[in-house]
Design an enzyme around this catalytic site. Sequence first.
Site, mmCIF file in Angstrom:
data_model
loop_
_atom_site.group_PDB
_atom_site.id
_atom_site.type_symbol
_atom_site.label_atom_id
_atom_site.label_comp_id
_atom_site.label_asym_id
_atom_site.label_seq_id
_atom_site.Cartn_x
_atom_site.Cartn_y
_atom_site.Cartn_z
ATOM 1 C CE LYS A 31 -29.588 5.367 -26.629
ATOM 2 N NZ LYS A 31 -30.160 6.265 -27.639
ATOM 3 C CD GLN A 42 -28.864 7.543 -30.904
ATOM 4 O OE1 GLN A 42 -29.402 6.604 -30.327
ATOM 5 N NE2 GLN A 42 -28.542 8.662 -30.283
ATOM 6 C CG ASP A 100 -36.238 6.681 -28.734
ATOM 7 O OD1 ASP A 100 -35.651 6.906 -27.662
ATOM 8 O OD2 ASP A 100 -35.663 6.506 -29.817
#
Length: 295
Positions: free
Chosen positions: A54, A98, A121
């Site tokens: 990422k 994460q 997200d």
Amino acid sequence: MTAKLISGIEIAKDIREELKVEVDELTNKHNVVPGLVTILVGEDPASQSYVAAKNKTAHALGIHSEQVTLDADTSEEDLLATVKKYNEDPKIHGILVQLPLPKHVNEANVLLAIDPAKDVDGFHPINVGKMVLGEQCFLPCTPHGILEMLTRSGVETSGAEVVIIGRSNIVGKPIANLMLQKRDGGNATITLCHTRTKDMAEHCRRADIIIAAVGVPKMVTADMVKEGAVIIDVGVNRIGKASNGKAILAGDVDFDAVKEIASFITPVPGGVGPMTITMLMKNTVQAAKMAADLI
Ligand code: GUN
């Protein structure tokens, strides 16, 4: 029949080229550099490699990216303080924590602490609620990437029988919701299968599109697939280690057998994975534009 490959690498490359133009314009014309922070707790090798990918992609696009790595025993309080710090940082437009988090940390509390305007997200309950209602919001990256793969490959979803395997908050539930909405990549009839589903194979054999997001290597076998079905494989299962130390990956679909029956299929690796990362970049650019009142 040998299926056509839906290459996430190729589609993601196209989208990234579109994004690079947007990032350059934001930076040069509006003096806004989109900023992303990734927060990783612990040392899970899969999570480490996702987060590294990422940050690398962000860097290549000219997105400012910061990576925070916290010890596995970091307290929930300290993690919440880190999130709060980035909520208040004007250089940062997107915050990604994460998942999964260590067991002693309450995931729901952490996701709730992220400013919904920086929730790239799409996991904050406000954004989940908006997504379910079909309102403008950050779409979760993997489901959004799947929709892009289907629509950019010309797969007709309207009226299609879609079987989704797996009911996770990250993939199964949101992709089910998005594909039943009146939208591009939507208007489908959805069956959501899970561990208590009675006859999974029977459901799958009816499907025009199968989306496997279950985390069991090669679970979808050729006898479960209708001739000409479209197969989206979200699974990334580490099934061994090569002699060079690299993980050997397998999807949730028995690729070699199923590709002889399907019309379209995504590979693992090189399928959904690159799309997830690219949609995160798209959401980060969108967050930066929103913060600058440009949308
Ligand atoms: N873990 C697996 N997929 C994801 C994702 O899309 N976002 C985050 N934050 N964690 C994940």
